[in-house]
Motif scaffolding. Sequence first.
Motif, PDB file in Angstrom:
ATOM      1  N   LEU A  45      -9.271   2.368 -10.824  1.00 17.75           N
ATOM      2  CA  LEU A  45      -9.984   2.426  -9.546  1.00 17.75           C
ATOM      3  C   LEU A  45     -11.477   2.746  -9.672  1.00 17.75           C
ATOM      4  O   LEU A  45     -12.090   3.277  -8.760  1.00 17.75           O
ATOM      5  N   GLY A 237      -9.094  -2.433   6.803  1.00 13.04           N
ATOM      6  CA  GLY A 237      -9.144  -3.636   5.976  1.00 13.04           C
ATOM      7  C   GLY A 237      -7.732  -4.081   5.622  1.00 13.04           C
ATOM      8  O   GLY A 237      -6.750  -3.638   6.229  1.00 13.04           O
ATOM      9  N   LYS A 250      -3.931   0.191   2.558  1.00 16.50           N
ATOM     10  CA  LYS A 250      -3.766   1.551   2.013  1.00 16.50           C
ATOM     11  C   LYS A 250      -2.675   2.335   2.737  1.00 16.50           C
ATOM     12  O   LYS A 250      -2.569   2.286   3.961  1.00 16.50           O
TER      13      LYS A 250
HETATM   14  O1  MRU Z   1      -6.427   1.530  -3.615  1.00 14.68           O
HETATM   15  P1  MRU Z   1      -7.688   0.950  -3.086  1.00 14.68           P
HETATM   16  O2  MRU Z   1      -8.781   1.944  -2.912  1.00 14.68           O
HETATM   17  O3  MRU Z   1      -8.126  -0.283  -3.844  1.00 14.68           O
HETATM   18  O4  MRU Z   1      -7.283   0.447  -1.608  1.00 14.68           O
HETATM   19  C1  MRU Z   1      -8.228  -0.230  -0.835  1.00 14.68           C
HETATM   20  C2  MRU Z   1      -7.760  -0.576   0.517  1.00 14.68           C
HETATM   21  O5  MRU Z   1      -6.633  -0.365   0.872  1.00 14.68           O
HETATM   22  C3  MRU Z   1      -8.715  -1.315   1.391  1.00 14.68           C
HETATM   23  O6  MRU Z   1      -8.469  -1.015   2.737  1.00 14.68           O
HETATM   24  C4  MRU Z   1      -8.553  -2.823   1.197  1.00 14.68           C
HETATM   25  O7  MRU Z   1      -8.594  -3.163  -0.143  1.00 14.68           O
HETATM   26  C5  MRU Z   1      -9.578  -3.601   1.922  1.00 14.68           C
HETATM   27  S1  MRU Z   1     -11.176  -3.400   1.193  1.00 14.68           S
HETATM   28  C6  MRU Z   1     -12.269  -4.374   2.003  1.00 14.68           C
END
Ligand code: MRU
Length: 347
Positions: A45, A237, A250
């Motif tokens: 990440l 998102g 998420k």
């Molecule tokens: O685990 P992550 O931080 O990659 O999760 C990201 C999300 O869930 C965002 O809401 C999604 O990727 C959309 S980003 C424009």
Amino acid sequence: MKPTYEAISWQDDHLVILDQTQLPLREIYSDVNTIGQVWEAIKKLKIRGAPAIGIAAAYGIYLGVKDLESRNFTSFSVEIDRWIEYLESSRPTAVNLSWAMKRIKQTIFANKDKDLDKIKEIILDTAKTIHAEDKRTCKKIGEIGSKLVKNGAKILTHCNTGALATGAYGTAFSVILHAHDDNKEINVWVDETRPLLQGARLTAWELQKTEIPFKLITDSAAGALMNTGQVDMVIVGADRVAANGDTANKIGTYSLAVLANENDIPFYVALPLSSFDLNIESGVKIKIEERDAEEITQFGTTPITPKKTDAYNPAFDVTPHKYITGFITENGIIKPDFKKNISSLFD
Ligand code: MRU
């Protein structure tokens, strides 16, 4: 105000990434020179957010093949398949990664008669194009979405969907950014987004950088705020949206959607077309990434539970389409009937 920072940039012959595991305490830019480093950055990440993962992976393929000495196209394409499988093993839920891989592969096959050095150049150009398109797409999402935001709106958002998660501007974040730029007086509720705190660490950082008023809340405060009239809309998102509109995002998104529905609050999902997966009929078939228990049993590196506490840590959940008011895309706002209207986006 266009964010001045970039999560990913291509500089000469390598990637430079803003390491998101270090934010907001340290703004560290790291060089990424190999496909192995791209895989690791996505897995850990350092690069995150669905569109950003796709962009990074596209550059990753170029880094994987740039010094490869294949004798012919067939052995070259076997290597490409191997690298694609490798990158796709980093994180399973965001469809943008495999979307970018498909696009690279199609371009390679469309140019299979060219010499291999030329094909390598074309791979890099395709990665740059995916990156540049995402910047334009996210701007468009913001411009279109801003029209939905009323002056004085109190907006709740989840996780991080800003420039850090995309090529620029963001998705849900771009809507907020453009509404602010359109001189609407908005206030943003940012939830922490346990366990990795993308809201508290990253969205708060981006809102501060772009001078947009916000307040941080715990994830569990959202329901009470909605129930007491303190939220006018929710915008999030997406990592993968199935053909019927079911949306993986998420962990915690589903709970927010149900709460919004219960309180008659519009719930919007902002995303590029590259986050739709029409091969999947409904959300049941979306693979949900499960991450290490330590992300919950520790706070950073400090244990917060009794020794040997076991934990279950799904990184995403699926929100059934019935809870979604609309999708904000670069091609416009999609309202129900989602199955019909999503499919017509791709005609
Ligand atoms: O685990 P992550 O931080 O990659 O999760 C990201 C999300 O869930 C965002 O809401 C999604 O990727 C959309 S980003 C424009």
